[in-house]
Design a protein around this motif. Sequence first.
Motif, short mmCIF file in Angstrom:
data_model
loop_
_atom_site.label_atom_id
_atom_site.label_comp_id
_atom_site.label_asym_id
_atom_site.label_seq_id
_atom_site.Cartn_x
_atom_site.Cartn_y
_atom_site.Cartn_z
N PHE A 50 0.84 -1.19 0.00
CA PHE A 50 0.00 0.00 0.00
C PHE A 50 0.88 1.25 0.00
N ALA A 51 1.24 1.69 -1.20
CA ALA A 51 2.05 2.90 -1.33
C ALA A 51 1.29 4.11 -0.78
N ARG A 52 -0.03 4.05 -0.85
CA ARG A 52 -0.90 5.04 -0.22
C ARG A 52 -1.93 4.29 0.62
N PRO A 53 -2.27 4.80 1.79
CA PRO A 53 -3.22 4.08 2.64
C PRO A 53 -4.60 3.89 2.01
N ASP A 54 -4.97 4.79 1.09
CA ASP A 54 -6.30 4.71 0.50
C ASP A 54 -6.37 3.84 -0.75
N MET A 55 -5.30 3.12 -1.06
CA MET A 55 -5.31 2.25 -2.23
C MET A 55 -6.35 1.14 -2.09
N SER A 56 -6.93 0.75 -3.20
CA SER A 56 -7.76 -0.45 -3.22
C SER A 56 -6.85 -1.67 -3.17
N LEU A 57 -7.42 -2.83 -2.88
CA LEU A 57 -6.62 -4.05 -2.86
C LEU A 57 -6.00 -4.31 -4.23
N ALA A 58 -6.79 -4.09 -5.30
CA ALA A 58 -6.27 -4.32 -6.65
C ALA A 58 -5.08 -3.40 -6.95
N GLU A 59 -5.18 -2.13 -6.57
CA GLU A 59 -4.08 -1.19 -6.79
C GLU A 59 -2.85 -1.59 -5.99
N ALA A 60 -3.07 -2.01 -4.74
CA ALA A 60 -1.94 -2.36 -3.87
C ALA A 60 -1.24 -3.63 -4.35
N GLN A 61 -1.99 -4.57 -4.92
CA GLN A 61 -1.33 -5.76 -5.45
C GLN A 61 -0.56 -5.45 -6.73
N GLN A 62 -1.09 -4.54 -7.55
CA GLN A 62 -0.33 -4.10 -8.72
C GLN A 62 0.96 -3.41 -8.27
N ALA A 63 0.86 -2.58 -7.23
CA ALA A 63 2.05 -1.89 -6.71
C ALA A 63 3.07 -2.90 -6.19
N LYS A 64 2.58 -3.99 -5.56
CA LYS A 64 3.48 -5.02 -5.06
C LYS A 64 4.20 -5.73 -6.20
N LEU A 65 3.45 -6.10 -7.24
CA LEU A 65 4.07 -6.77 -8.39
C LEU A 65 5.13 -5.87 -9.03
N ASP A 66 4.82 -4.58 -9.15
CA ASP A 66 5.80 -3.64 -9.69
C ASP A 66 7.03 -3.53 -8.78
N MET A 67 6.80 -3.48 -7.47
CA MET A 67 7.93 -3.36 -6.55
C MET A 67 8.85 -4.58 -6.63
N ILE A 68 8.27 -5.76 -6.75
CA ILE A 68 9.09 -6.97 -6.91
C ILE A 68 9.95 -6.86 -8.16
N CYS A 69 9.33 -6.47 -9.25
CA CYS A 69 10.06 -6.39 -10.52
C CYS A 69 11.13 -5.30 -10.48
N ARG A 70 10.83 -4.18 -9.81
CA ARG A 70 11.83 -3.11 -9.71
C ARG A 70 13.00 -3.52 -8.83
N LYS A 71 12.71 -4.17 -7.71
CA LYS A 71 13.80 -4.61 -6.84
C LYS A 71 14.68 -5.64 -7.53
N LEU A 72 14.07 -6.48 -8.35
CA LEU A 72 14.84 -7.46 -9.11
C LEU A 72 15.53 -6.85 -10.33
N ARG A 73 15.28 -5.55 -10.57
CA ARG A 73 15.86 -4.85 -11.73
C ARG A 73 15.57 -5.62 -13.02
N LEU A 74 14.33 -6.08 -13.13
CA LEU A 74 13.95 -6.84 -14.32
C LEU A 74 14.08 -6.00 -15.58
N ALA A 75 14.64 -6.59 -16.60
CA ALA A 75 14.82 -5.92 -17.89
C ALA A 75 14.44 -6.88 -19.00
N PRO A 76 14.11 -6.36 -20.17
CA PRO A 76 13.76 -7.24 -21.30
C PRO A 76 14.82 -8.31 -21.52
N GLY A 77 14.37 -9.54 -21.66
CA GLY A 77 15.29 -10.65 -21.90
C GLY A 77 15.74 -11.37 -20.65
#
Length: 453
Positions: A173-200
Amino acid sequence: MAGLGQWQASAARSIIAHAAEHLQADLSVKLWDGSIVPLGPGARSDITLNVRTPAAIRRLMLSPRLMTVFELYAVGAVDVEGGTPLEAARRWDHLKVLRLAKTLDRRLVLKKLWPFLVAGRGEAGPEGYRARVPTRFGKGRDDEELIRFHYDVSNAFYALFLDPEMVYSSAYFARPDMSLAEAQQAKLDMICRKLRLAPGDRLLDIGCGWGGLVCHAARKYGATAYGVTLSQEQYDYAQAKIARLGLADRVKVEIRDYRTIDEPEGFDKIAQIEMFEHTGLDNHDAHFRQMHRLLRPRGLYLHQASTRRPTFDLKAFRKPTPYQKVITRFIFPGGELDYIGLTVTNLERHAFEVHDVEGWREHFQKTLEHWTARLAENRAAAEAEIGAAKTRLWLLYFSLFALAFERNTTFVFQTLASKRQPGPSGLPFSRADLYRDEIGAPAAVEPERAETV
């Protein structure tokens, strides 16, 4: 018999009124005869703890354990009316509840207990998972059986409380007022950013669930993703999702034990998102050895797992708590939580370099609050899908763990590590880019609606 029933109801009211003196709670108890007893001065009765039979009082008095509460709640002998178990539990002081057995007048309670000794034992609780669970993989422990007990309940059931992507782990929950769907999207993005995912990049997702992360990584970050699960229901759902999104050339999911994976070239990135809790403490060394074996040099490993507070004497850490006993019987057979210090120590012991440890305790609390509310809202559909007893157990399980995260006794951490090599790690000096937008990263893709299969 009417006289006995009146005697029992009168005795129950006396016991509850005595307990109320110590609890000072803001809710009431409703007995089988319709009478309502407040659990504190001025306590409201909009939410009530319903005791439906005298036998329930008997069992609670003779066996005042959390296991008894779970069993009685599962069969409906004890119920919550007007709210969820989580809402009810927030009406009392948890420490006063824990001290209640020591603060009650035992002579008064024993005197009032007499009319219940002639009552029947009442309906037995659900069996749950009764088999002994061997501790070590390869020495009798069948992880596939344990996983399927929890996950092969019904995809339609999970869809009643999860977000549209069917992500079954702590949201972010990057913001406390996020919906569950928004917060799960934010989590998936955070995982990918921390892993420094890149094409390939070649990503391995251990315990990939319903395919949320592997599909997200391929669609938004251009990764080639491989996920493994031991759940047939999850596999079927993920396969249908991959085909629906046209990702078969970039995403592959298999029913496979991750310990059997052999990848000589190694994966660029590995994610393990709340699967670790299933492995058992005696199998942690084997887990980290396999993670190290599957990563290429300096490859990144994101380890997200729930933990619990360590005991002062670490020798006592493995003694099961009342919470562990009910959860491993009814929800997660074979499940065990470590503590974050043990996680980091094991990573370093197995030749990983630890870069970041981030606590998400309050994020998981909010996630569980959403799951509890959504399951309660869809309770009739859940009962039609998996039965009333299982639905009750899951409501109580979500409520119990939401309170555990809130009370700072259970935690969840994201730990980022790399396969240790001499020289620079290859990571930026600053982590500012991880939080630059909190939901940003690549252009957003609308989450799909969950479908049951």
